[in-house]
Write a protein that holds these residues in place. Structure first.
Motif, PDB file in Angstrom:
ATOM      1  N   PRO A 191     -14.015  10.002  -9.238  1.00 58.40           N
ATOM      2  CA  PRO A 191     -12.824  10.365  -8.470  1.00 58.40           C
ATOM      3  C   PRO A 191     -13.218  10.875  -7.087  1.00 58.40           C
ATOM      4  O   PRO A 191     -14.258  11.503  -6.934  1.00 58.40           O
ATOM      5  CB  PRO A 191     -12.187  11.478  -9.300  1.00 58.40           C
ATOM      6  N   THR A 192     -12.391  10.567  -6.076  1.00 63.35           N
ATOM      7  CA  THR A 192     -12.630  11.104  -4.740  1.00 63.35           C
ATOM      8  C   THR A 192     -11.452  11.943  -4.279  1.00 63.35           C
ATOM      9  O   THR A 192     -11.391  12.354  -3.144  1.00 63.35           O
ATOM     10  CB  THR A 192     -12.860   9.973  -3.708  1.00 63.35           C
ATOM     11  N   SER A 193     -10.512  12.184  -5.181  1.00 65.17           N
ATOM     12  CA  SER A 193      -9.360  13.016  -4.843  1.00 65.17           C
ATOM     13  C   SER A 193      -9.096  13.977  -5.987  1.00 65.17           C
ATOM     14  O   SER A 193      -9.571  13.799  -7.098  1.00 65.17           O
ATOM     15  CB  SER A 193      -8.134  12.133  -4.581  1.00 65.17           C
ATOM     16  N   THR A 194      -8.316  14.987  -5.708  1.00 65.12           N
ATOM     17  CA  THR A 194      -8.072  16.026  -6.708  1.00 65.12           C
ATOM     18  C   THR A 194      -7.241  15.537  -7.882  1.00 65.12           C
ATOM     19  O   THR A 194      -7.299  16.130  -8.952  1.00 65.12           O
ATOM     20  CB  THR A 194      -7.372  17.234  -6.064  1.00 65.12           C
ATOM     21  N   ASN A 195      -6.476  14.452  -7.709  1.00 65.96           N
ATOM     22  CA  ASN A 195      -5.664  13.972  -8.839  1.00 65.96           C
ATOM     23  C   ASN A 195      -6.451  13.101  -9.802  1.00 65.96           C
ATOM     24  O   ASN A 195      -5.922  12.625 -10.783  1.00 65.96           O
ATOM     25  CB  ASN A 195      -4.410  13.239  -8.340  1.00 65.96           C
ATOM     26  N   GLY A 196      -7.737  12.892  -9.522  1.00 64.58           N
ATOM     27  CA  GLY A 196      -8.592  12.182 -10.461  1.00 64.58           C
ATOM     28  C   GLY A 196      -8.673  10.680 -10.280  1.00 64.58           C
ATOM     29  O   GLY A 196      -9.450  10.028 -10.928  1.00 64.58           O
ATOM     30  N   ASN A 197      -7.834  10.110  -9.393  1.00 59.56           N
ATOM     31  CA  ASN A 197      -7.876   8.670  -9.173  1.00 59.56           C
ATOM     32  C   ASN A 197      -8.480   8.373  -7.805  1.00 59.56           C
ATOM     33  O   ASN A 197      -8.186   9.049  -6.837  1.00 59.56           O
ATOM     34  CB  ASN A 197      -6.473   8.069  -9.237  1.00 59.56           C
ATOM     35  N   ALA A 198      -9.308   7.357  -7.750  1.00 60.96           N
ATOM     36  CA  ALA A 198      -9.956   7.065  -6.480  1.00 60.96           C
ATOM     37  C   ALA A 198     -10.200   5.592  -6.294  1.00 60.96           C
ATOM     38  O   ALA A 198     -10.684   4.927  -7.195  1.00 60.96           O
ATOM     39  CB  ALA A 198     -11.281   7.804  -6.398  1.00 60.96           C
ATOM     40  N   ASN A 199      -9.871   5.094  -5.151  1.00 60.89           N
ATOM     41  CA  ASN A 199     -10.222   3.764  -4.690  1.00 60.89           C
ATOM     42  C   ASN A 199      -9.673   2.644  -5.561  1.00 60.89           C
ATOM     43  O   ASN A 199      -9.639   2.728  -6.775  1.00 60.89           O
ATOM     44  CB  ASN A 199     -11.729   3.620  -4.538  1.00 60.89           C
ATOM     45  N   HIS A 200      -9.239   1.609  -4.880  1.00 60.35           N
ATOM     46  CA  HIS A 200      -8.726   0.407  -5.525  1.00 60.35           C
ATOM     47  C   HIS A 200      -9.903  -0.497  -5.881  1.00 60.35           C
ATOM     48  O   HIS A 200     -10.978  -0.395  -5.303  1.00 60.35           O
ATOM     49  CB  HIS A 200      -7.796  -0.337  -4.568  1.00 60.35           C
ATOM     50  N   ILE A 201      -9.686  -1.410  -6.819  1.00 58.03           N
ATOM     51  CA  ILE A 201     -10.705  -2.426  -7.101  1.00 58.03           C
ATOM     52  C   ILE A 201     -10.685  -3.437  -5.943  1.00 58.03           C
ATOM     53  O   ILE A 201     -11.700  -3.660  -5.294  1.00 58.03           O
ATOM     54  CB  ILE A 201     -10.451  -3.136  -8.449  1.00 58.03           C
ATOM     55  N   ILE A 202      -9.514  -4.043  -5.678  1.00 63.56           N
ATOM     56  CA  ILE A 202      -9.356  -4.956  -4.546  1.00 63.56           C
ATOM     57  C   ILE A 202      -8.285  -4.383  -3.622  1.00 63.56           C
ATOM     58  O   ILE A 202      -7.184  -4.040  -4.070  1.00 63.56           O
ATOM     59  CB  ILE A 202      -8.956  -6.376  -4.998  1.00 63.56           C
ATOM     60  N   ASN A 203      -8.603  -4.287  -2.342  1.00 58.34           N
ATOM     61  CA  ASN A 203      -7.699  -3.738  -1.341  1.00 58.34           C
ATOM     62  C   ASN A 203      -7.484  -4.794  -0.263  1.00 58.34           C
ATOM     63  O   ASN A 203      -8.421  -5.156   0.450  1.00 58.34           O
ATOM     64  CB  ASN A 203      -8.329  -2.475  -0.742  1.00 58.34           C
ATOM     65  N   VAL A 204      -6.257  -5.311  -0.162  1.00 55.71           N
ATOM     66  CA  VAL A 204      -5.909  -6.304   0.862  1.00 55.71           C
ATOM     67  C   VAL A 204      -5.131  -5.576   1.952  1.00 55.71           C
ATOM     68  O   VAL A 204      -4.075  -4.997   1.681  1.00 55.71           O
ATOM     69  CB  VAL A 204      -5.052  -7.448   0.279  1.00 55.71           C
ATOM     70  N   VAL A 205      -5.667  -5.580   3.179  1.00 50.51           N
ATOM     71  CA  VAL A 205      -5.040  -4.859   4.287  1.00 50.51           C
ATOM     72  C   VAL A 205      -4.823  -5.804   5.459  1.00 50.51           C
ATOM     73  O   VAL A 205      -5.768  -6.424   5.949  1.00 50.51           O
ATOM     74  CB  VAL A 205      -5.921  -3.665   4.735  1.00 50.51           C
ATOM     75  N   GLN A 206      -3.564  -5.894   5.892  1.00 48.79           N
ATOM     76  CA  GLN A 206      -3.228  -6.671   7.080  1.00 48.79           C
ATOM     77  C   GLN A 206      -3.733  -5.923   8.307  1.00 48.79           C
ATOM     78  O   GLN A 206      -3.349  -4.775   8.531  1.00 48.79           O
ATOM     79  CB  GLN A 206      -1.709  -6.865   7.173  1.00 48.79           C
ATOM     80  N   PRO A 207      -4.622  -6.538   9.113  1.00 45.06           N
ATOM     81  CA  PRO A 207      -5.098  -5.855  10.326  1.00 45.06           C
ATOM     82  C   PRO A 207      -3.943  -5.583  11.293  1.00 45.06           C
ATOM     83  O   PRO A 207      -3.102  -6.452  11.519  1.00 45.06           O
ATOM     84  CB  PRO A 207      -6.088  -6.849  10.943  1.00 45.06           C
ATOM     85  N   GLU A 208      -3.895  -4.381  11.839  1.00 42.16           N
ATOM     86  CA  GLU A 208      -2.845  -4.030  12.797  1.00 42.16           C
ATOM     87  C   GLU A 208      -2.988  -4.885  14.049  1.00 42.16           C
ATOM     88  O   GLU A 208      -4.071  -5.008  14.607  1.00 42.16           O
ATOM     89  CB  GLU A 208      -2.920  -2.547  13.149  1.00 42.16           C
ATOM     90  N   GLY A 209      -1.887  -5.496  14.461  1.00 42.92           N
ATOM     91  CA  GLY A 209      -1.875  -6.319  15.654  1.00 42.92           C
ATOM     92  C   GLY A 209      -2.526  -7.681  15.479  1.00 42.92           C
ATOM     93  O   GLY A 209      -2.564  -8.476  16.410  1.00 42.92           O
ATOM     94  N   GLY A 210      -3.030  -7.976  14.311  1.00 39.95           N
ATOM     95  CA  GLY A 210      -3.720  -9.245  14.081  1.00 39.95           C
ATOM     96  C   GLY A 210      -2.802 -10.316  13.533  1.00 39.95           C
ATOM     97  O   GLY A 210      -1.661 -10.066  13.162  1.00 39.95           O
ATOM     98  N   GLN A 211      -3.326 -11.531  13.490  1.00 39.07           N
ATOM     99  CA  GLN A 211      -2.606 -12.656  12.904  1.00 39.07           C
ATOM    100  C   GLN A 211      -2.398 -12.393  11.417  1.00 39.07           C
ATOM    101  O   GLN A 211      -3.266 -11.820  10.742  1.00 39.07           O
ATOM    102  CB  GLN A 211      -3.410 -13.933  13.107  1.00 39.07           C
TER     103      GLN A 211
END
Length: 146
Positions: free
Chosen positions: A58-78
């Motif tokens: 865990p990396t947070s106090t609620n015990g859950n941390a990080n996604h397995i796969i994280n898809v992020v739309q780049p800001e200002g990008g295509q």
């Protein structure tokens, strides 16, 4: 893993075996993933599994941390398009966050588009799939134990 470039320049990643991912080197932002995607691509699991390592911490106090796969739309990008198919994602414990997280900042006009086909997401700490200001189309999506 094998990476193949198609004629349109979109990369296809094919899993040749099951793989285990870790959040060991991830620090700070809990909203990152073991696998971060910010470009158009295809992941073809070819029937294999991406699993969280037993050492997932865990990396947070609620015990859950990080996604397995994280898809992020780049800001200002295509706008990016991501296809994920023939894959099982196994969080293996309650310490993982989301199996797949798809995120576009609310003010963005270009949004991430994800297509899931024959995907199973199981045993993730908070949710199998979370979508924020993005488009996800799913065919034969199975979730359990999330």
């Amino acid at each position: 893993m094998t990476a193949i470039a198609s004629e349109d320049g979109k990369i296809t990643i094919q899993l040749m075996s099951n793989i285990t991912v870790s959040n060991e080197g991830l620090t700070g932002n809990a909203n990152t993933g073991a696998i971060n995607i910010s470009k158009s691509l295809t992941i073809d699991g070819k029937g294999h599994t991406i699993s969280a390592a037993d050492s997932w911490r865990p990396t947070s106090t609620n015990g859950n941390a990080n996604h397995i796969i994280n898809v992020v739309q780049p800001e200002g990008g295509q706008a990016i398009t991501v296809d994920i198919k023939n894959l099982t994602i196994d969080g293996k414990n309650t310490k993982t966050k989301h199996g797949i997280n798809v995120f576009t900042v609310a003010s963005q006009t270009n949004k991430a588009t994800v297509t899931l086909k024959d995907v199973t997401i199981q045993n993730c700490g908070t949710a199998g799939l979370v979508i924020n200001n993005s488009t996800v189309t799913a065919t034969n999506l199975t979730t359990s134990g999330n």
